[in-house]
Enzyme design. Sequence first.
Site, PDB file in Angstrom:
ATOM      1  N   SER A  58       0.608  -1.184   0.273  1.00  0.00           N
ATOM      2  CA  SER A  58       0.148  -0.503  -0.007  1.00  0.00           C
ATOM      3  C   SER A  58       1.170   1.223  -0.078  1.00  0.00           C
ATOM      4  O   SER A  58      -0.249   2.952   0.124  1.00  0.00           O
ATOM      5  CB  SER A  58      -0.630  -0.174   1.587  1.00  0.00           C
ATOM      6  OG  SER A  58      -1.934  -0.907   0.940  1.00  0.00           O
ATOM      7  N   LYS A  61       0.092   3.740  -2.731  1.00  0.00           N
ATOM      8  CA  LYS A  61      -1.030   4.496  -2.650  1.00  0.00           C
ATOM      9  C   LYS A  61      -0.630   6.376  -2.501  1.00  0.00           C
ATOM     10  O   LYS A  61      -0.591   6.918  -2.449  1.00  0.00           O
ATOM     11  CB  LYS A  61      -1.611   4.679  -1.852  1.00  0.00           C
ATOM     12  CG  LYS A  61      -2.304   3.468  -1.608  1.00  0.00           C
ATOM     13  CD  LYS A  61      -4.238   3.076  -0.390  1.00  0.00           C
ATOM     14  CE  LYS A  61      -3.982   1.605  -0.315  1.00  0.00           C
ATOM     15  NZ  LYS A  61      -3.815   0.116  -0.704  1.00  0.00           N
ATOM     16  N   SER A 116      -5.984   3.795   4.009  1.00  0.00           N
ATOM     17  CA  SER A 116      -5.231   2.418   3.439  1.00  0.00           C
ATOM     18  C   SER A 116      -6.639   1.946   2.550  1.00  0.00           C
ATOM     19  O   SER A 116      -6.421   0.815   1.502  1.00  0.00           O
ATOM     20  CB  SER A 116      -4.059   1.574   3.794  1.00  0.00           C
ATOM     21  OG  SER A 116      -3.341   1.013   2.671  1.00  0.00           O
TER      22      SER A 116
END
Length: 436
Positions: A58, A61, A116
């Site tokens: 993640s 991101k 997230s």
Amino acid sequence: MKIKATVLLALAMILSFITPAFALPDIELVSETAVLINGETGQILYDKNMHQKMFPASITKVMTGMLSLENAKPADVITMSHYAVFSIGRGTSHIALDENEQVTVEQAMYALAIESANDAANGLAEHIAGSTEDFANMMNEKAEECGALNTHFVNPHGLHDEEHYTTAYDMARITMAAIKTEGFNTYFGSVKYEIPPTNKQEETRYLRSSNDLLKGQYDCEGIFMSKNGWTGEAKNTLITAAERNGVTLIAVVMKSGKTEEKFEDTAKLLNWGFENYKAHTISGEEIASNAPSTLNIGEEGDKVYLGTFDAPDVTIMLPKDMSADKISFDYAELVVSEDKTAATTEYTILLDGKEIEGIEKGELAAELAIEKPASSDVPDVPGEDGKKISPVLVGVIIAVVVVMLLGLILYLRLLQIRKRNRARRAARRIERMKRY
């Protein structure tokens, strides 16, 4: 024994002279790869397998958030598609967005950064690029622009894909650009947020971060942005930026075995950097003065072009025990424009004789001007058409004039001699006539 002790003491003294006084203390990290860079210049302060390809999870991101802020307004409304909602597993991170549900870019950004949320990542990507595939193309273009060397993204959230990879170094470079994007640090530095009821959700969504660094559970001052990640293949990943006394450092750790290890490694890495390095500003005047201060460029021996270099100040990180006299510069070959109006050269900053890793080469520039003729003190003479006559032609003209003057003087001298001779002959004739 005394001889042996004397030898050991002598060796110790020799080693003390050859061991640099600025040697940095060792640091051991559990994470498989890691990097620490200066957030302004990109200077690399610590490297552990930083170019090894890894799965990011993640921390992807960070790129998604940066592109979203560059290409959309916070008040823009996102309508979630069926694909955006249902293409991700329900067991992954999300905020239970529904098909045709509407949220703002701002709300999706907080969901992306704090929870997230993979569904929010898909929604942002489709809103900006029309599809997650086209958004991934934008991600890869932006990564290259940021200076990434070994990165390839295929989705906006970081769920595992064999073709979705990056490196610790590349993510640090991407984050270096992201933290300079307006609004980015607000989202990725927050630990809680509330999304009010929407057209599909009657309840308020309460977002809460699981990032222990942002929540202050580790002894590490100055943190203003952090994003963690996890998948079974990537293990734990974490990007963090901190600022102390005007200096910004970015730490990336990847593939930490346990959740707490990524936080421990990051805090250890940031504290190590701030404790062992100091910022040092090199003035542009110093950079330019070490280069050729005056440019003298001839063109077929006809003219001389002169100019002086100019340069901006540059700030680098020095080990705290290192003296600034260890800084030097290396200059590339001079490049002159075709019309001879400008000249440039690249320079590299060296530390203890070595190039500083991560800092790009700088450029010096100078405007050139015609100062004087190179091979003659005779000034140029304008012709009838306004063009300048060459010094050679001027010399020929002067030589002809001189010869003509000399000829005239000689001619006048001859006339004078003849006149005097005639007068003498006439006087002798008169003298003879008087005798008779």
